[in-house]
Design a protein around this motif. Structure first.
Motif, short mmCIF file in Angstrom:
data_model
loop_
_atom_site.label_atom_id
_atom_site.label_comp_id
_atom_site.label_asym_id
_atom_site.label_seq_id
_atom_site.Cartn_x
_atom_site.Cartn_y
_atom_site.Cartn_z
N ALA A 12 0.84 -1.21 0.00
CA ALA A 12 0.00 0.00 0.00
C ALA A 12 0.87 1.25 0.00
O ALA A 12 0.61 2.21 -0.75
N LEU A 13 1.92 1.26 0.82
CA LEU A 13 2.81 2.42 0.87
C LEU A 13 3.58 2.60 -0.44
O LEU A 13 3.86 3.71 -0.86
N ALA A 14 3.95 1.48 -1.08
CA ALA A 14 4.70 1.56 -2.33
C ALA A 14 3.90 2.20 -3.45
O ALA A 14 4.49 2.72 -4.40
N THR A 20 7.47 5.51 -1.78
CA THR A 20 8.06 4.44 -2.60
C THR A 20 9.53 4.20 -2.29
O THR A 20 9.95 3.07 -2.08
N ALA A 21 10.32 5.25 -2.27
CA ALA A 21 11.76 5.09 -2.03
C ALA A 21 12.02 4.49 -0.64
O ALA A 21 12.88 3.62 -0.49
N GLY A 22 11.30 4.94 0.35
CA GLY A 22 11.49 4.41 1.70
C GLY A 22 11.13 2.94 1.81
O GLY A 22 11.80 2.18 2.50
N VAL A 23 10.08 2.54 1.12
CA VAL A 23 9.66 1.14 1.15
C VAL A 23 10.75 0.26 0.55
O VAL A 23 11.09 -0.78 1.09
N ARG A 24 11.34 0.70 -0.52
CA ARG A 24 12.36 -0.11 -1.21
C ARG A 24 13.67 -0.20 -0.43
O ARG A 24 14.46 -1.08 -0.65
N THR A 25 13.91 0.72 0.49
CA THR A 25 15.14 0.68 1.28
C THR A 25 14.91 0.13 2.69
O THR A 25 15.85 0.04 3.48
N ALA A 26 13.68 -0.25 3.00
CA ALA A 26 13.38 -0.80 4.32
C ALA A 26 14.13 -2.12 4.52
O ALA A 26 14.47 -2.81 3.58
N ARG A 27 14.37 -2.45 5.76
CA ARG A 27 15.04 -3.71 6.10
C ARG A 27 14.08 -4.58 6.89
O ARG A 27 13.44 -4.12 7.82
N TYR A 135 -0.77 -4.88 -5.77
CA TYR A 135 0.13 -3.75 -6.03
C TYR A 135 0.42 -3.64 -7.53
O TYR A 135 0.34 -2.56 -8.11
N ILE A 136 0.74 -4.77 -8.15
CA ILE A 136 1.03 -4.78 -9.59
C ILE A 136 -0.19 -4.31 -10.37
O ILE A 136 -0.10 -3.48 -11.28
N ARG A 137 -1.36 -4.83 -10.02
CA ARG A 137 -2.59 -4.46 -10.72
C ARG A 137 -2.91 -2.98 -10.52
O ARG A 137 -3.31 -2.28 -11.45
N ILE A 138 -2.72 -2.46 -9.31
CA ILE A 138 -2.98 -1.05 -9.02
C ILE A 138 -2.06 -0.15 -9.85
O ILE A 138 -2.51 0.83 -10.45
N THR A 139 -0.77 -0.48 -9.89
CA THR A 139 0.15 0.36 -10.67
C THR A 139 -0.18 0.32 -12.16
O THR A 139 -0.08 1.35 -12.84
#
Length: 183
Positions: A12-14, A20-27, A135-139
């Motif tokens: 949802a956040l992505a 988006t950037a924060g989600v991709r760098t999360a650990r 997520y894929i479908r939404i984008t």
């Protein structure tokens, strides 16, 4: 109402540009079986050790997940070249076995970086897999809506917007009138 699972929140956040950037760098933590595999392989190798030998090859494990779920990296430190090679290959075999053969691990040596990288797909839950699919479908829906002419394609835009509303309601808990309209 139950809180949304982490994968649902991540997806949802992505979809929100500011996050988006924060989600991709999360650990997130590596899969549980990975720690057992590391202990099983590294402890005997550490006892053989390389006393007096300069360590120099980095070894790390990358647990991959489908986008936008973050990957996990487990750093195992620097090892003497011969021990690093053995550790990487033994660990890849152990990860594959401990995952029940569902997560085959591969070893890549990156000489320019002085590193062995063991990569394997981390298992994800059915809930997370469904969130990734949404997520894929939404984008894709958002991209299609942005490409439509608001006047000429009004009927199509209404249908896509309704489907988008339904999909977004899964993670945002937004009430919608009739989920049977979009299949």
């Amino acid at each position: 109402m139950c809180p949304a699972p982490p994968g649902e929140i991540t997806c949802a956040l992505a979809t929100i540009p500011a996050y988006t950037a924060g989600v991709r760098t999360a650990r997130i933590p590596a899969p549980g079986y990975l720690r057992a595999a590391v202990d099983e392989v590294t402890l005997p190798i550490q006892w053989q050790g390389s006393v007096g030998v300069e360590a120099g090859v980095d070894v790390r494990v990358l647990s991959t997940r489908p986008d936008p779920l973050p990957n996990s990296t487990l750093l195992l430190g620097q090892w003497a070249p011969d021990l690093a090679h053995r550790l990487a290959h033994d660990l890849a075999r152990s990860i594959t076995e401990r995952s029940g053969q569902r997560s085959p691990a591969t070893v890549t040596y990156l000489p320019d970086q002085g590193r062995y990288e063991i990569t394997h797909p981390a298992p994800i839950s059915d809930t997370d897999a469904a969130a990734v699919a949404r997520y894929i479908r939404i984008t894709r829906l958002r991209a299609n809506l942005a490409a439509l002419d608001p006047v000429a394609d009004a009927d199509c835009a209404v249908g896509l917007a309704a489907e988008l509303h339904v999909l977004e309601s899964y993670s945002r808990r937004v009430p919608f009138t009739d989920d049977r309209t979009v299949r």
